[in-house]
Motif scaffolding. Structure first.
Motif, short mmCIF file in Angstrom:
data_model
loop_
_atom_site.label_atom_id
_atom_site.label_comp_id
_atom_site.label_asym_id
_atom_site.label_seq_id
_atom_site.Cartn_x
_atom_site.Cartn_y
_atom_site.Cartn_z
N ILE A 125 11.47 8.35 18.34
CA ILE A 125 11.71 9.54 19.15
C ILE A 125 13.07 9.45 19.85
O ILE A 125 13.81 10.43 19.91
CB ILE A 125 10.58 9.72 20.18
CG1 ILE A 125 9.25 10.03 19.45
CG2 ILE A 125 10.91 10.83 21.16
CD1 ILE A 125 8.06 10.14 20.37
N GLU B 275 14.42 15.54 22.19
CA GLU B 275 13.10 15.12 21.72
C GLU B 275 12.34 14.35 22.80
O GLU B 275 11.14 14.49 22.95
CB GLU B 275 13.24 14.25 20.46
CG GLU B 275 11.97 14.08 19.65
CD GLU B 275 11.54 15.35 18.96
OE1 GLU B 275 10.41 15.37 18.43
OE2 GLU B 275 12.32 16.33 18.93
N ARG C 195 10.94 16.87 25.15
CA ARG C 195 10.23 17.95 24.47
C ARG C 195 8.98 18.35 25.25
O ARG C 195 8.17 17.52 25.63
CB ARG C 195 9.82 17.50 23.07
CG ARG C 195 9.38 18.62 22.15
CD ARG C 195 9.12 18.06 20.75
NE ARG C 195 8.70 19.09 19.83
CZ ARG C 195 9.51 19.83 19.09
NH1 ARG C 195 10.82 19.64 19.18
NH2 ARG C 195 9.05 20.74 18.26
N THR D 174 6.06 20.88 14.59
CA THR D 174 7.48 20.84 14.25
C THR D 174 7.97 22.12 13.57
O THR D 174 9.16 22.26 13.28
CB THR D 174 7.78 19.66 13.31
OG1 THR D 174 6.97 19.77 12.13
CG2 THR D 174 7.48 18.33 14.01
N GLN E 281 16.17 10.52 18.02
CA GLN E 281 16.36 11.96 17.81
C GLN E 281 17.05 12.63 19.00
O GLN E 281 17.32 13.83 18.96
CB GLN E 281 15.01 12.62 17.55
CG GLN E 281 14.33 12.09 16.29
CD GLN E 281 12.97 12.72 16.06
OE1 GLN E 281 12.84 13.95 15.98
NE2 GLN E 281 11.94 11.90 15.96
#
Length: 313
Positions: free
Chosen positions: A169, A176, A179, A251, A172
């Motif tokens: 994670i 992310e 998120r 996603t 990214q």
């Protein structure tokens, strides 16, 4: 300094007790909320909960209901400790201002505080502001672990280890790691603020009717007051919990961003889509509020006189 250490210890123990005992509620709630409306409309009521439970147990055994406990512990033990300690400290600071102070606490003829609480007393506005501010700040710091917690509880991701998932994670980027933070904030700010307001109000009225005469009675009072407050506020804020879970797990482009996610849920499910898993979250929040605040204030009440009698070194 000793007060802060005591509050951190009490909050951490509270987070440990609620996380381990109630993790199955979180896992089942996530499974109910993770679905995409395009793949079919889930059944409502207890049938879907029982079916999901059977699926988890048949695939992973009873231990499967505790999947995600490690990220939950990493998220909740320091999270609850930081939240409760910061809340107590902030309320203590705000209590020094006439803008946020409440009326004097009621006391019995013997001088005993019938609120049976060691926490600072604030006005309704003060409690609302303190709860909301503290919860959002702690939520921001620990949001990456909230993402991990949700993904471990779902059956969409197959992470091999907690560290591997965190690295995946983190690679990214910040977007992310954060998120679902907006949805979490819109859920947590009113939840925490209103919870403190209702908790203190229910606790105050209850102590006026039935003043506790022992630490055990005070602990019971705190548990009942917290459970009642938790039930009321959970129903008010649940739609944001659904949006938060979708954002952290799904996603597809239609779930990309808060507004788009809200629109997608409405188009696919209507108003009912915002209450997926409501019964599980309600059960979990009622129990966690009762256990968490009873443990937290109970430990402070029992040990503060003993600790405060010693030196402050």
């Amino acid at each position: 300094m000793r007060d802060v250490q005591q509050q951190l210890f009490s909050g951490g123990l509270s987070g440990l007790a609620t996380t381990v005992s109630l993790q199955p509620f979180d896992l089942l709630k996530t499974r109910l909320q993770q679905g995409d409306g395009l793949t079919g409309v889930p059944k409502s009521g207890s049938s879907i909960v029982l079916r999901t439970t059977r699926e988890v147990v048949s695939e992973h055994g009873l231990r499967g209901l505790w999947r995600g406990t490690v990220p939950s512990l990493i998220r909740n033990v320091p999270g609850v400790a930081l939240y409760m300690t910061s809340l107590t400290q902030l309320r203590g600071f705000m209590a020094t201002s006439s803008h946020f102070t409440s009326v004097q606490q009621h006391r019995t003829a013997s001088g005993r505080n019938v609120n049976a609480s060691v926490l600072p007393t604030l006005s309704m506005q003060g409690n609302l502001m303190a709860g909301a501010t503290t919860r959002v700040a702690v939520g921001f710091l620990l949001n990456p672990f909230s993402v991990l917690k949700a993904r471990f509880e779902s059956n969409i991701y197959a992470y091999d280890s907690f560290c591997g998932a965190l690295i995946s994670i983190a690679r990214q980027g910040p977007s992310e790691l954060l998120r679902g933070f907006m949805a979490s904030s819109l859920r947590d700010a009113p939840y925490a603020g209103l919870f403190v307001v209702f908790y203190e109000a229910i606790k105050k009225e209850s102590t006026l009717l039935l003043p506790p005469s022992s630490a055990q009675e005070s602990t019971l009072l705190h548990g009942v007051s917290a459970a009642s407050a938790g039930a009321i506020v959970t129903l008010i804020t649940h739609p944001f919990d659904v949006v938060k879970t979708k954002l952290q797990i799904r996603t597809e482009d239609r779930y990309g961003g808060f507004v788009r996610c809200v629109r997608t849920i409405w188009q696919q499910r209507g108003i009912t889509g915002y209450f997926d898993g409501a019964s599980l979250r309600l059960s979990r929040k009622v129990l966690s509020s009762a256990i968490g605040w009873a443990v937290y204030e109970g430990i402070l009440i029992v040990f503060r006189p003993r600790w405060s009698s010693g030196s402050d070194g």
